[in-house]
Design a protein around this motif. Sequence first.
Motif, PDB file in Angstrom:
ATOM      1  N   GLU A  99      -1.893  70.131  27.835  1.00  0.00           N
ATOM      2  CA  GLU A  99      -1.341  71.691  27.672  1.00  0.00           C
ATOM      3  C   GLU A  99      -2.097  72.345  26.203  1.00  0.00           C
ATOM      4  N   HIS A 100      -2.540  70.717  25.729  1.00  0.00           N
ATOM      5  CA  HIS A 100      -2.697  71.071  24.859  1.00  0.00           C
ATOM      6  C   HIS A 100      -4.709  71.010  23.853  1.00  0.00           C
ATOM      7  N   PHE A 101      -5.405  71.012  25.482  1.00  0.00           N
ATOM      8  CA  PHE A 101      -6.539  70.363  25.182  1.00  0.00           C
ATOM      9  C   PHE A 101      -7.435  71.635  25.219  1.00  0.00           C
ATOM     10  N   GLY A 102      -8.458  71.583  24.289  1.00  0.00           N
ATOM     11  CA  GLY A 102      -9.663  72.990  24.633  1.00  0.00           C
ATOM     12  C   GLY A 102     -10.821  72.588  24.887  1.00  0.00           C
ATOM     13  N   SER A 103     -11.704  72.834  25.335  1.00  0.00           N
ATOM     14  CA  SER A 103     -12.564  72.868  25.869  1.00  0.00           C
ATOM     15  C   SER A 103     -13.619  71.487  25.219  1.00  0.00           C
ATOM     16  N   ALA A 104     -14.291  71.575  24.020  1.00  0.00           N
ATOM     17  CA  ALA A 104     -14.607  70.253  23.406  1.00  0.00           C
ATOM     18  C   ALA A 104     -13.694  68.897  23.993  1.00  0.00           C
ATOM     19  N   ASP A 105     -12.260  69.513  23.661  1.00  0.00           N
ATOM     20  CA  ASP A 105     -11.034  67.773  23.990  1.00  0.00           C
ATOM     21  C   ASP A 105     -11.497  67.325  25.400  1.00  0.00           C
ATOM     22  N   TRP A 106     -11.934  68.315  26.738  1.00  0.00           N
ATOM     23  CA  TRP A 106     -12.393  67.735  27.864  1.00  0.00           C
ATOM     24  C   TRP A 106     -13.749  67.255  28.033  1.00  0.00           C
ATOM     25  N   GLN A 107     -14.610  67.905  27.633  1.00  0.00           N
ATOM     26  CA  GLN A 107     -16.247  67.448  27.336  1.00  0.00           C
ATOM     27  C   GLN A 107     -16.068  66.544  26.450  1.00  0.00           C
ATOM     28  N   TYR A 108     -15.491  66.179  25.567  1.00  0.00           N
ATOM     29  CA  TYR A 108     -15.269  64.321  25.405  1.00  0.00           C
ATOM     30  C   TYR A 108     -14.504  63.325  26.406  1.00  0.00           C
ATOM     31  N   LEU A 109     -13.432  64.426  27.019  1.00  0.00           N
ATOM     32  CA  LEU A 109     -12.739  63.306  27.992  1.00  0.00           C
ATOM     33  C   LEU A 109     -13.582  62.895  28.747  1.00  0.00           C
ATOM     34  N   LEU A 110     -14.861  63.724  29.203  1.00  0.00           N
ATOM     35  CA  LEU A 110     -15.246  63.423  30.217  1.00  0.00           C
ATOM     36  C   LEU A 110     -16.173  63.042  30.501  1.00  0.00           C
ATOM     37  N   ASP A 111     -16.994  62.244  29.302  1.00  0.00           N
ATOM     38  CA  ASP A 111     -17.701  61.425  28.345  1.00  0.00           C
ATOM     39  C   ASP A 111     -17.240  60.428  28.599  1.00  0.00           C
ATOM     40  N   THR A 112     -15.680  59.548  28.558  1.00  0.00           N
ATOM     41  CA  THR A 112     -15.374  59.308  27.815  1.00  0.00           C
ATOM     42  C   THR A 112     -14.806  58.071  29.312  1.00  0.00           C
ATOM     43  N   ALA A 113     -14.548  59.285  30.391  1.00  0.00           N
ATOM     44  CA  ALA A 113     -14.466  58.922  31.807  1.00  0.00           C
ATOM     45  C   ALA A 113     -15.801  57.821  32.744  1.00  0.00           C
ATOM     46  N   LEU A 114     -17.242  58.390  31.695  1.00  0.00           N
ATOM     47  CA  LEU A 114     -18.431  57.774  31.627  1.00  0.00           C
ATOM     48  C   LEU A 114     -18.140  56.462  31.696  1.00  0.00           C
ATOM     49  N   ILE A 115     -17.374  55.777  30.541  1.00  0.00           N
ATOM     50  CA  ILE A 115     -17.296  55.450  29.949  1.00  0.00           C
ATOM     51  C   ILE A 115     -16.240  54.656  30.583  1.00  0.00           C
ATOM     52  N   HIS A 116     -14.924  55.184  30.836  1.00  0.00           N
ATOM     53  CA  HIS A 116     -14.131  54.392  32.478  1.00  0.00           C
ATOM     54  C   HIS A 116     -14.496  53.681  33.482  1.00  0.00           C
ATOM     55  N   ALA A 117     -15.320  54.710  33.928  1.00  0.00           N
ATOM     56  CA  ALA A 117     -16.476  54.327  35.516  1.00  0.00           C
ATOM     57  C   ALA A 117     -16.813  52.545  35.542  1.00  0.00           C
ATOM     58  N   ARG A 118     -17.996  52.866  33.640  1.00  0.00           N
ATOM     59  CA  ARG A 118     -18.248  51.779  33.608  1.00  0.00           C
ATOM     60  C   ARG A 118     -17.040  50.380  33.690  1.00  0.00           C
ATOM     61  N   LEU A 119     -16.436  49.988  33.457  1.00  0.00           N
ATOM     62  CA  LEU A 119     -15.048  49.259  32.978  1.00  0.00           C
ATOM     63  C   LEU A 119     -14.747  49.010  34.157  1.00  0.00           C
ATOM     64  N   TRP A 120     -14.761  50.046  35.329  1.00  0.00           N
ATOM     65  CA  TRP A 120     -13.874  49.847  36.505  1.00  0.00           C
ATOM     66  C   TRP A 120     -15.049  49.478  36.809  1.00  0.00           C
ATOM     67  N   ARG A 121     -16.446  49.651  36.640  1.00  0.00           N
ATOM     68  CA  ARG A 121     -17.652  48.562  37.809  1.00  0.00           C
ATOM     69  C   ARG A 121     -18.195  47.012  37.123  1.00  0.00           C
ATOM     70  N   GLY A 122     -16.850  47.138  36.645  1.00  0.00           N
ATOM     71  CA  GLY A 122     -17.050  45.384  35.825  1.00  0.00           C
ATOM     72  C   GLY A 122     -17.629  45.285  34.822  1.00  0.00           C
ATOM     73  N   ASP A 123     -18.292  46.590  33.969  1.00  0.00           N
ATOM     74  CA  ASP A 123     -18.723  46.294  32.707  1.00  0.00           C
ATOM     75  C   ASP A 123     -17.873  46.610  31.436  1.00  0.00           C
ATOM     76  N   LEU A 124     -17.445  44.820  31.390  1.00  0.00           N
ATOM     77  CA  LEU A 124     -16.021  44.804  30.514  1.00  0.00           C
ATOM     78  C   LEU A 124     -16.395  44.877  29.094  1.00  0.00           C
ATOM     79  N   SER A 125     -17.432  45.850  28.286  1.00  0.00           N
ATOM     80  CA  SER A 125     -17.685  45.589  26.728  1.00  0.00           C
ATOM     81  C   SER A 125     -17.657  47.166  26.572  1.00  0.00           C
ATOM     82  N   ALA A 126     -17.444  47.870  28.033  1.00  0.00           N
ATOM     83  CA  ALA A 126     -17.023  49.319  27.515  1.00  0.00           C
ATOM     84  C   ALA A 126     -15.423  48.868  26.512  1.00  0.00           C
ATOM     85  N   ALA A 127     -15.159  48.328  27.663  1.00  0.00           N
ATOM     86  CA  ALA A 127     -12.995  48.607  26.425  1.00  0.00           C
ATOM     87  C   ALA A 127     -12.931  48.652  25.643  1.00  0.00           C
TER      88      ALA A 127
END
Length: 140
Positions: free
Chosen positions: A69-97
Motif C-alpha cells: 500500500e506504500h509502493f509507487g510506480s517506481a517501486d513496482w518497476q524496481y520489483l518487476l526487475d527484481t522478479a527477473l532476478i528471482h526467476a533466474r534464481l529459481w531456474r538454478g542461477d545461484l549467482s542471482a541470490a
Amino acid sequence: MAGNGPPPKARKVRRNADPIAQTVFRWERAEAPELPEFWIERDEQLVEFVWPERTREWWQMWIDSPQAEHFGSADWQYLLDTALIHARLWRGDLSAAGELRLRVAAFGAAPADRARLRMVFAEADGADGGKRPLGRAVRS
C-alpha cells in the motif's frame, strides 16, 4: 545544607544539521502491474519467456503484502526487475541470490530488514492491551 546529589546532566542536542535539505514529494500510490509477457532470444530463436511458478507466487506475495500500500510506480518497476532476478534464481542461477537479497531487503522482506527500516505492523501496537509502550522493559 546538603543537596539531593548532583544536578541532572543536560540532554545532548544534535547541533550538526543535515547539510542537504530534504525533498518532499506528493505521494501517489500505484497498483501492482501483472508480470509481463515478453520474448527472449534462445539459440538464435525468439521464444516466449515463461515465469517460474515460484516467481508468480512470490509476485503475488508482494501484491498482498502490507508494504504494497506504500509502493509507487517506481517501486513496482524496481520489483518487476527484481522478479527477473528471482526467476533466474529459481531456474538454478545461484549467482542471482546476493542481488535478490539486497533488492528485497530494501522493501522489508525479512524481520531484520523491517527492523532496520523501522517498519512495524499495526496489529502489534495493541497486542499487549495498551499496558506498556513498545520498546520498554517491564519491571516486576
